[in-house]
Design a protein around this motif. Structure first.
Motif, short mmCIF file in Angstrom:
data_model
loop_
_atom_site.label_atom_id
_atom_site.label_comp_id
_atom_site.label_asym_id
_atom_site.label_seq_id
_atom_site.Cartn_x
_atom_site.Cartn_y
_atom_site.Cartn_z
N UNK A 33 -37.15 7.31 -3.97
CA UNK A 33 -38.39 7.61 -3.24
C UNK A 33 -38.53 9.10 -2.93
N UNK A 34 -37.68 9.93 -3.52
CA UNK A 34 -37.79 11.36 -3.32
C UNK A 34 -39.04 11.89 -4.03
N UNK A 35 -39.57 12.99 -3.51
CA UNK A 35 -40.77 13.57 -4.12
C UNK A 35 -40.56 13.96 -5.59
N UNK A 36 -39.32 14.27 -5.97
CA UNK A 36 -39.12 14.72 -7.35
C UNK A 36 -39.25 13.59 -8.37
N UNK A 37 -39.32 12.33 -7.89
CA UNK A 37 -39.62 11.21 -8.79
C UNK A 37 -41.12 11.05 -9.00
N UNK A 38 -41.91 11.81 -8.24
CA UNK A 38 -43.36 11.86 -8.43
C UNK A 38 -44.02 10.48 -8.43
N UNK A 39 -43.49 9.59 -7.61
CA UNK A 39 -44.12 8.27 -7.47
C UNK A 39 -43.82 7.27 -8.56
N UNK A 40 -42.97 7.63 -9.53
CA UNK A 40 -42.47 6.68 -10.54
C UNK A 40 -43.59 5.94 -11.28
N UNK A 41 -44.67 6.62 -11.60
CA UNK A 41 -45.76 5.98 -12.34
C UNK A 41 -45.31 5.65 -13.75
N UNK A 42 -45.59 4.43 -14.18
CA UNK A 42 -45.25 3.99 -15.53
C UNK A 42 -45.77 4.97 -16.57
N UNK A 309 -54.93 12.52 -2.33
CA UNK A 309 -54.15 12.75 -1.11
C UNK A 309 -54.70 11.98 0.09
N UNK A 310 -53.76 11.56 0.93
CA UNK A 310 -54.09 10.95 2.22
C UNK A 310 -53.35 11.77 3.27
N UNK A 311 -54.08 12.35 4.19
CA UNK A 311 -53.49 13.24 5.20
C UNK A 311 -52.67 14.35 4.55
N UNK A 312 -53.16 14.85 3.43
CA UNK A 312 -52.54 15.98 2.77
C UNK A 312 -51.40 15.65 1.85
N UNK A 313 -51.03 14.37 1.73
CA UNK A 313 -49.89 13.95 0.88
C UNK A 313 -50.43 13.18 -0.31
N UNK A 314 -50.07 13.62 -1.52
CA UNK A 314 -50.60 12.98 -2.73
C UNK A 314 -49.54 12.21 -3.51
N UNK A 315 -48.27 12.22 -3.06
CA UNK A 315 -47.20 11.51 -3.78
C UNK A 315 -47.02 10.13 -3.17
N UNK A 316 -47.21 9.11 -3.99
CA UNK A 316 -47.06 7.72 -3.56
C UNK A 316 -45.62 7.31 -3.85
N UNK A 317 -44.72 7.58 -2.88
CA UNK A 317 -43.27 7.50 -3.12
C UNK A 317 -42.77 6.08 -3.35
N UNK A 318 -43.37 5.08 -2.71
CA UNK A 318 -42.95 3.70 -2.92
C UNK A 318 -41.54 3.43 -2.44
N UNK A 322 -41.09 -0.01 -4.67
CA UNK A 322 -40.09 -1.02 -4.44
C UNK A 322 -38.69 -0.41 -4.63
N UNK A 323 -38.54 0.85 -4.15
CA UNK A 323 -37.20 1.44 -4.19
C UNK A 323 -36.22 0.56 -3.41
N UNK A 324 -36.69 -0.09 -2.36
CA UNK A 324 -35.82 -0.97 -1.57
C UNK A 324 -35.26 -2.11 -2.42
N UNK A 325 -36.12 -2.71 -3.26
CA UNK A 325 -35.67 -3.81 -4.11
C UNK A 325 -34.69 -3.37 -5.17
N UNK A 326 -34.93 -2.20 -5.77
CA UNK A 326 -33.99 -1.68 -6.77
C UNK A 326 -32.65 -1.36 -6.11
N UNK A 469 -49.84 3.54 -0.18
CA UNK A 469 -50.27 4.81 0.41
C UNK A 469 -49.10 5.79 0.35
N UNK A 470 -49.38 7.11 0.42
CA UNK A 470 -48.29 8.08 0.42
C UNK A 470 -47.32 7.91 1.60
N UNK A 471 -47.77 7.26 2.66
CA UNK A 471 -46.91 7.08 3.84
C UNK A 471 -45.81 6.04 3.64
N UNK A 472 -45.80 5.34 2.48
CA UNK A 472 -44.64 4.50 2.14
C UNK A 472 -43.56 5.44 1.59
N UNK A 473 -43.00 6.23 2.49
CA UNK A 473 -42.05 7.26 2.09
C UNK A 473 -40.81 7.19 2.96
#
Length: 523
Positions: A33-42, A309-318, A322-326, A469-473
């Motif tokens: 869920x780090x920003x450097x994964x850029x939201x893990x978009x397929x 972006x939502x509240x200035x954050x555009x990275x949907x970290x997840x 589902x980083x929790x499931x992995x 949302x980006x707040x799932x970080x």
């Protein structure tokens, strides 16, 4: 702040072993869920970095590579990008605002060229003649656009209604000769508010490149209409949208009728081809006979990438999705390796769940082990360790013998299994276990269940403000101690399924028993 303080107290008072296990679990969440994964978009480098991390963790655990290229199984995908400025829609000649009033669909191929068609309201849009309900029966849809309200009679199970909205819908549309589908969400049952749904209006959609694996065999116009403005669709019908919502909330059957309105327009879309991998690791079983059978543990690795972006954050970290499931998959793999189950266990981190369960559908239909040797699927998706693990919902528990196994595993860690408290959310078909169900494999999806008003409020707040949302970080009150208890339950569940002499079986009354395949003949 109170939840953060509670989490700190529980972590400090937890046994040292659980604390270590929690640190390991959270370390995976932090990486994925780090920003450097850029939201893990397929299909993006961020997703590929995440896949490489999971493959590395599987290797460290000593799992055998079980993809088609080491740990990886490449999935061919078709991405559809909508061009909203070049598209148009009009209701009886009055222009509609694309991206505001109507969000065109991006998963099913959009119809090429202009269209002009009558709108017909077909209630819930469920084709379930076996359950005595068929919204497509006796109504003329040829050359027309069907309008549906997400709902269904209370007498039909949530799982069955969800199945109808997924697998049965597009074949029924094709048989009826309809050219399009306009969905309206029930405003009282929306996980994601319309204001946030609009942020994804230009996000590309995907489908599997192999047409045999897609339910829709032809292009359609597809879209969602704003529930706040849906009243205009019913203005000439003699019915009101508000009345339809009241009936839906009461679990009643909805009437079907012409809306006496026409929708015309053209949706511009462009396709491109790409690939993205599932990540597959194998823990071989120890029993001479049962090791040739497989329990499949799944969790989706992808998320939504970088978006509006939502509240200035555009990275949907997840982080939860589902980083929790992995993370739980990796740590459960560690525990199972020490326990040496009798059946083999496959750990499969799947791609493109957020694009329509595509990675899991591909694996379920094109598995890297013999298909008839897969005996069960256990799936984790956004299970939400935000309060103590005292209650669990195992979606699909009523359908197969896995339900009893899961309930027993929950009791062993001091938890109670309860039914799905919100079946109209369609969770049964919204995550990857459903891909296995459709190939005849008994399956469960696991969720923390709320047991009091405070937990219900936490869940509601999370869905409204953090889901997709980006707040799932990493800044949210994630509690590793809660996840550790869940992982102990998950370990017991998988071990029980892997070690029991008999394969899991569908319950006699289950609708989904029809998909079951005969097990291979004994050698």
């Amino acid at each position: 702040m109170r939840h953060l303080l509670l989490a700190s107290i529980l972590l400090l008072s937890a046994p040292a072993l659980a604390d270590t296990a929690g640190d390991r679990w959270f370390s995976h969440v932090k990486v994925l869920a780090d920003d450097n994964m850029e939201g893990r978009l397929t299909g993006t480098p961020g997703y590929d970095r995440a896949a490489a991390y999971v493959a590395e963790q599987f290797a460290k655990l000593g799992l055998q590579p079980a993809g088609t290229d080491g740990y990886l199984q490449s999935v061919a995908l078709t991405e559809q990008t909508l061009n909203l400025p070049a598209s148009k829609l009009a209701l009886d000649g009055a222009p509609l605002q694309l991206g505001e009033q109507v969000l065109p669909g991006n998963r099913v191929p959009q119809m090429k060229g202009p269209f002009d068609a009558e709108l017909v309201f077909i209630g819930s849009g469920l084709h379930l003649p076996e359950a005595g309900h068929d919204d497509f029966a006796g109504i003329d849809l040829k050359g027309k656009i069907a309008v549906v309200l997400a709902s269904g009679p209370a007498r039909i199970s949530g799982a069955l209604k969800s199945h109808a909205r997924s697998a049965e819908l597009w074949p029924a549309m094709q048989r009826a000769g309809a050219i399009g589908l306009l969905n309206i969400a029930n405003p009282n049952q929306m996980d994601v508010p319309w204001a946030r749904q609009k942020l994804f209006a230009n996000t590309p959609g995907m489908r599997l490149s192999d047409p045999a694996l897609n339910d829709a065999k032809q292009p359609f116009f597809t879209g969602s209409f704003s529930p706040a403005e849906a009243g205009m669709l019913f203005a000439k019908s003699g019915h009101s949208f508000a009345d339809m919502v009241k009936l839906a909330d009461a679990g009643a059957e909805l009437p079907r009728f012409p809306l006496n309105r026409r929708l015309a327009g053209e949706i511009a879309a462009v396709d491109r081809q790409l690939t993205s991998p599932n990540v597959v690791g194998l823990l071989p079983g120890r029993d001479r006979k049962l090791k040739s059978e497989y329990v499949v543990l799944t969790a989706h690795l992808d998320h939504l990438g970088v978006g509006q972006p939502v509240n200035g954050d555009a990275i949907y970290n997840g982080a939860m999705d589902n980083a929790s499931g992995i993370a739980s998959m990796i740590e459960t793999g560690r525990a199972l390796k020490a326990k040496k189950p009798k059946r083999s266990v496959l750990l499969v981190a799947v791609t493109a769940e957020e694009r329509g369960l595509l990675g899991s559908r591909y694996f379920a239909n094109r598995p890297t082990v013999p298909a008839d040797a897969i005996v069960a699927n256990i799936n984790m998706d956004m299970y939400l360790p935000l309060w103590p693990f005292t209650h669990v919902t195992a979606l699909g528990a009523e359908e197969s013998s896995l339900g009893l196994v899961s309930a027993r595993a929950a009791r062993e860690v001091g938890a109670t299994q309860v039914p799905d408290e919100a079946p109209e959310r369609n969770l049964f078909v919204r995550s990857d276990q459903y891909s296995f169900v459709r190939t005849g494999v008994p399956a469960l999806a696991l969720k923390f269940a709320s047991s009091n008003p405070e937990q219900q409020a936490i869940q509601k707040d999370w869905l409204t403000n953090r889901y997709h949302a980006p707040s799932d970080d990493l800044s949210q009150p994630i509690n590793p101690a809660y996840a550790v208890t869940f992982n102990r339950y998950l370990e017991r569940l998988i071990l029980s399924v892997a070690d029991q002499p008999e394969r899991p079986r569908w319950n006699e009354e289950s609708f989904f028993k029809r998909f079951a395949k005969a097990p291979p003949a004994a050698q």
